[in-house]
Each structure stands twice: as structure tokens, then as C-alpha cells.
Design an enzyme around this catalytic site. Structure first.
Site, PDB file in Angstrom:
ATOM      1  N   TYR A  80       5.686   6.071  -3.513  1.00 52.42           N
ATOM      2  CA  TYR A  80       5.432   4.648  -3.722  1.00 52.42           C
ATOM      3  C   TYR A  80       5.366   3.965  -2.369  1.00 52.42           C
ATOM      4  O   TYR A  80       6.239   4.172  -1.527  1.00 52.42           O
ATOM      5  CB  TYR A  80       6.553   4.029  -4.561  1.00 52.42           C
ATOM      6  CG  TYR A  80       6.420   2.533  -4.772  1.00 52.42           C
ATOM      7  CD1 TYR A  80       5.406   2.018  -5.580  1.00 52.42           C
ATOM      8  CD2 TYR A  80       7.306   1.642  -4.185  1.00 52.42           C
ATOM      9  CE1 TYR A  80       5.285   0.646  -5.785  1.00 52.42           C
ATOM     10  CE2 TYR A  80       7.197   0.273  -4.387  1.00 52.42           C
ATOM     11  CZ  TYR A  80       6.184  -0.223  -5.189  1.00 52.42           C
ATOM     12  OH  TYR A  80       6.074  -1.581  -5.391  1.00 52.42           O
TER      13      TYR A  80
ATOM     14  N   ASP B  96       5.858   6.366   6.008  1.00 52.96           N
ATOM     15  CA  ASP B  96       6.414   5.189   5.348  1.00 52.96           C
ATOM     16  C   ASP B  96       7.931   5.351   5.331  1.00 52.96           C
ATOM     17  O   ASP B  96       8.488   6.015   4.462  1.00 52.96           O
ATOM     18  CB  ASP B  96       5.838   5.054   3.935  1.00 52.96           C
ATOM     19  CG  ASP B  96       6.373   3.813   3.228  1.00 52.96           C
ATOM     20  OD1 ASP B  96       7.248   3.120   3.801  1.00 52.96           O
ATOM     21  OD2 ASP B  96       5.926   3.538   2.092  1.00 52.96           O
TER      22      ASP B  96
ATOM     23  N   LYS C 106      13.518  -2.791   4.071  1.00 52.88           N
ATOM     24  CA  LYS C 106      14.884  -2.531   3.587  1.00 52.88           C
ATOM     25  C   LYS C 106      15.966  -2.700   4.672  1.00 52.88           C
ATOM     26  O   LYS C 106      16.276  -3.825   5.015  1.00 52.88           O
ATOM     27  CB  LYS C 106      14.914  -1.178   2.875  1.00 52.88           C
ATOM     28  CG  LYS C 106      13.938  -1.228   1.677  1.00 52.88           C
ATOM     29  CD  LYS C 106      14.048  -0.146   0.653  1.00 52.88           C
ATOM     30  CE  LYS C 106      13.184  -0.522  -0.539  1.00 52.88           C
ATOM     31  NZ  LYS C 106      12.160   0.423  -0.898  1.00 52.88           N
TER      32      LYS C 106
HETATM   33  C1  LIG Z   1      10.675  -0.096  -1.239  1.00 55.37           C
HETATM   34  C2  LIG Z   1       9.531   0.641  -0.668  1.00 55.37           C
HETATM   35  C3  LIG Z   1       8.303   0.012  -0.379  1.00 55.37           C
HETATM   36  C4  LIG Z   1       8.014  -1.405  -0.778  1.00 55.37           C
HETATM   37  O1  LIG Z   1       8.843  -2.313  -0.138  1.00 55.37           O
HETATM   38  P1  LIG Z   1       9.002  -3.795  -0.783  1.00 55.37           P
HETATM   39  O2  LIG Z   1       9.852  -4.501   0.217  1.00 55.37           O
HETATM   40  O3  LIG Z   1       9.647  -3.580  -2.105  1.00 55.37           O
HETATM   41  O4  LIG Z   1       7.642  -4.361  -0.895  1.00 55.37           O
HETATM   42  C5  LIG Z   1       7.336   0.731   0.267  1.00 55.37           C
HETATM   43  N1  LIG Z   1       7.529   2.019   0.615  1.00 55.37           N
HETATM   44  C6  LIG Z   1       8.684   2.667   0.340  1.00 55.37           C
HETATM   45  C7  LIG Z   1       8.861   4.078   0.758  1.00 55.37           C
HETATM   46  C8  LIG Z   1       9.712   2.001  -0.325  1.00 55.37           C
HETATM   47  O5  LIG Z   1      10.835   2.662  -0.631  1.00 55.37           O
END
Ligand SMILES: *Cc1c(COP(=O)(O)O)cnc(C)c1O
Length: 428
Positions: free
Chosen positions: A136, A231, A259
Site C-alpha cells: 500500500y 516507501d 508516520k
Molecule cells: C501509511 C502508509 C502510506 C500512506 O500514508 P498516509 O499518511 O496514510 O497517507 C503510504 N505508504 C506506506 C508504506 C504506509 O504504511
């Protein structure tokens, strides 16, 4: 409260997994958090293994983070102009991630990945992007693609409202499968702008790359002149101070974050070499902007969090690894002793108990999990005061605030969950 919220907010929630749809109970409404604990509005206390889905590596309401936010707020919450705090946070991130020379702050992980992909396309002048099934990367149109397990299948939108034309350049390939990537590169010669990957996947449950997988991604993208994007929205400052790229010793071309770097406030970031980052406006032709980007509260919270991690990284990451190991093994043993098949995946303080014999190495094997067993496990643990992600396919997290006592309580709750009779007769 749930009913009231549902009248005004779709599903009563502002992000779908909070609705607990997969586990069939109403979600608790949270009143407050402190350290490893949460309290709901009914006064129930929980040991929290979600940590707001990753950001809270220091636990809830960590005092220096709270102080940093309130001090910043007193001086004004946003100016839409530069502040020194932006460079302070940039500096500590660039020190931790030596593969990055420049970084741009945004407001969420979604914005970070969306912008990184735009930048990869700008720098290669190519259209196709590769992502992996079960990863994701936020909810931008072109990334909401699951696709089947077919090799190099053209993207099929994973959401209503995304025209096929918007995902026709997204190739969704199986994770941990180098052959399918080689095939995609030969089929779309000189057309693939980038490969984006969660270096340890958290969003199909915790699934690490198998030995050599990330190194192979690095070699192949280099050979094909495609941009490799790690990511690290979840793994950055989580698996090590320098993220998955420090843990595995691999340097991607671009890194996305979110995060933890916001310390519990909304932040995202993307960064890489000066050469590629200087394509971003105002220096270059790739446009990306944000009214609240780099806002003082988020910068202050992120800086307080990263400074604490930096000062204590020696103890924090090894302790997280040790405690998470005890927890994950203890709960897995409780399941196994009761005859429940379980495959426990863990990297540092990121983990998932998949209710399948395993191994779980990609979306196909993760989706073999017995979600009915998960549902019973989740509900019983919640009744026992253990707050876990309400989905089999989301990673759980340990924070530095968790104690040995939290771990023992959680393992005891798992024993009661899997073998109620035996745990009862043992007098616990
Ligand atoms: C949480 C997450 C996202 C999206 O981040 P948001 O702040 O919720 O938009 C993208 N990539 C990874 C790997 C994530 O865990």
C-alpha cells in the site's frame, strides 16, 4: 457515539480500517492515551499495539513531544512561510539516511508517494510504474491497483472512481518474485520509470523481502535506468534509525516517509540525491506544493521524536527487537500449543501473526490466512484489554513505552484466548 458519527461521516470513520468491518464489532472511541496504554470513553484500558498505525514509536503523549507541540503552538500554528524548524527536521533525516541529499516535506504518506512517482516520471521521461501486490502506498489513483497475479498485467483499478486510463501505466507484480520483474522490464523496455516497494511490507501484514530480494531490485533498476523508490513511510525510523535501507544496506534513488517523522502529527516527506530533487519546483519543472507543508507544529513534534530516538537509538532499537521477539514468540507458542496453525512474521518492532501454516512471503500466501480464526483472536484479545489492528492484513507495532509486564499480560491474554480451559485451570 458510533451512531452519531455514522450519521455525518461515511461509516463513522475518517479512514476505512478504523470501522472494524473485518471483525464485526463496534470500534472503541478513544478518550486518551499515555505510554503503551489507551483508554476508551467507557473507561476500558488497553495495551496498544497499533500506535496510530505506526507513528507512535515513543508511545502516547510522550512528554518532550507534547511540550514541543505546545511551545510551537503558542508562537503560531502556521505561517505559510519558511521557519528554521523545517531545516532542523530535514537535517536530522538526511543524517539518518545518507542516501538522501535533499528532502521535501508534505502532509501525508499519500502525498509523499504520489509526488515521488511524479518525480521519477519527470526524471526518466517514462510512463510505466511497477508496484507489488499487497503493498500500500497511499490512496493516489495510479497506486490503488491490486491486479491479479498475472505477470506484468496492466493495472486494474482497486477502487471505484478510478478510470482504467489512470492506472494503465501501473504494473502490479507479485512481491518477492524477481522473475516477474525481469519479464516486465523486458516487455516494457525503456518504458518503466520506477519500481516502488515497501522494503518490509506492513500493509498485507508484516512480510519481509526474502534473502537478496531487495538487492536484486537495486541491481535490476540500476541496470534498466529506472528509479528505485523505497516507501519507508512505515519502516523509516521504525526498523532502525536509518530505516530499512540501513538495516539491509541498500540505497534506493528516492525514499518516501511519513508516520514517525511527524511524531503523531500529519507529515510526509520524499527525498533523494540533489540531482533528482532539484527537478522539483521552484528549481525544476516538477510541480508539487502544499499550504500547510512543513507547518511548525508537525516539524516540532517530528523533531522532538527524532531527537529522542537519535540520543537513545542504541538502547531503543535493540530493546524493541528483544521485547517484540518475546511477545511474538509467546503469542505464537500459545496458538501452536492449542493446535492453531500460525505463521509469525516479524522484523524488529513490526509484526503479524498470520493464521496459516505459512510461510507467508507475498499476497497469495498471506491471503491463505484463516480470517475467521483471526476474528475470534482479535475479539478475545480486545475483551482482554489488548488493542491489535482489526485486520489480519495490517502489521502491529511495539513502542519504546511497552514494558516486560505489558508483554507478559499480552501473552497471558493469548493463552486464555487459544486454550481457555487450560489457562483457567492453571489459575491465571
Ligand atoms: C501509511 C502508509 C502510506 C500512506 O500514508 P498516509 O499518511 O496514510 O497517507 C503510504 N505508504 C506506506 C508504506 C504506509 O504504511
Amino acid at each position: 457515539m458510533q451512531k452519531r458519527a455514522e450519521q455525518m461521516i461515511p461509516g463513522g470513520v475518517n479512514s476505512p480500517v478504523r470501522a472494524y468491518a473485518a471483525v464485526g464489532v463496534d470500534p472503541p472511541f478513544i478518550a486518551r492515551g499515555e505510554g503503551s496504554r489507551l483508554w476508551d470513553v467507557d473507561g476500558n484500558e488497553y495495551i496498544d499495539y497499533i500506535g496510530s498505525w505506526g507513528p507512535l514509536i515513543l508511545g502516547h503523549a510522550f512528554p518532550t513531544v507534547v511540550d514541543a507541540i505546545s511551545n510551537a503552538a503558542r508562537k503560531g500554528t502556521t505561517f505559510g512561510a519558511s521557519t528554521p524548524a523545517e531545516s532542523d527536521l530535514a537535517e536530522i533525516i538526511l543524517q539518518a539516511f545518507p542516501g538522501m541529499e535533499k528532502v521535501r516535506f508534505v502532509n501525508s504518506g499519500t502525498e509523499a508517494t504520489m509526488s515521488a512517482i511524479r518525480l521519477a516520471r519527470a526524471s526518466t521521461k517514462r510512463k510505466y510504474i511497477v508496484k507489488f501486490e499487497g503493498c500500500y502506498h497511499g490512496h493516489a489513483d495510479a497506486l490503488l491497483v491490486k491486479a491479479g497475479s498475472g505477470v506484468a498485467t496492466l493495472g486494474i483499478p482497486g477502487s471505484a472512481g478510478v478510470p482504467e486510463e489512470f492506472t494503465q501505466f501501473t504494473l502490479a507484480l507479485p512481491f518477492n518474485d524477481i522473475d516477474s520483474l525481469e519479464l516486465a522490464f523486458s516487455k516494457y523496455k525503456h518504458q518503466i520509470a520506477c519500481v516502488i516497494v515497501e522494503p518490509v511490507v506492513g500493509n498485507m501484514g508484516c512480510v519481509p523481502g526474502s534473502g537478496g530480494y531487495l538487492a536484486a531490485l537495486r541491481l535490476i533498476t540500476q541496470r534498466e535506468n529506472a528509479v528505485l523508490i523505497f516507501d519507508e513511510v512505515m519502516t523509516g525510523f521504525r526498523l532502525a534509525f536509518g530505516g530499512a535501507q540501513e538495516l539491509y544496506g541498500i540505497r534506493p534513488d528516492l525514499t518516501t516517509m511519513g508516520k514517525i517523522i511527524g511524531g503523531g502529527l500529519p507529515v510526509g516527506a520524499y527525498g533523494g540525491s540533489s540531482e533528482i530533487m532539484d527537478l522539483v519546483a521552484p528549481l525544476g519543472p516538477m510541480y508539487q506544493a502544499g499550504t500547510l507543508s512543513g507547518n511548525p507544529l508537525a516539524m516540532a513534534a517530528g523533531l522532538a521524536t527524532l531527537r529522542h530516538l537519535q540520543q537513545h537509538k542504541q538502547e531503543i532499537y535493540s530493546r524493541l527487537d528483544k521485547l517484540a521477539g518475546e511477545l511474538v514468540d509467546g503469542v505464537a507458542a500459545a496458538a501452536t500449543d492449542a493446535g492453531t496453525p500460525v505463521c509469525a512474521n516479524r522484523v524488529g518492532s513490526m509484526f503479524t501473526w498470520f493464521f496459516t501454516a505459512g510461510p507467508v512471503s507475498d499476497w497469495a500466501s498471506a491471503s491463505k490466512s484463516d480470517t475467521e480464526t483471526f476474528r475470534r483472536f482479535f475479539r478475545s484479545m480486545l475483551d482482554n484489554g489488548i488493542y491489535l489492528p482489526p485486520s489480519q492484513f495490517e502489521a502491529a507495532f511495539l513502542s519504546a513505552a511497552h514494558t516486560e509486564n505489558d508483554i507478559h499480560k499480552t501473552i497471558a491474554a493469548a493463552k486464555r484466548t487459544f486454550a481457555p480451559a487450560r489457562a483457567g485451570s492453571a489459575g491465571s
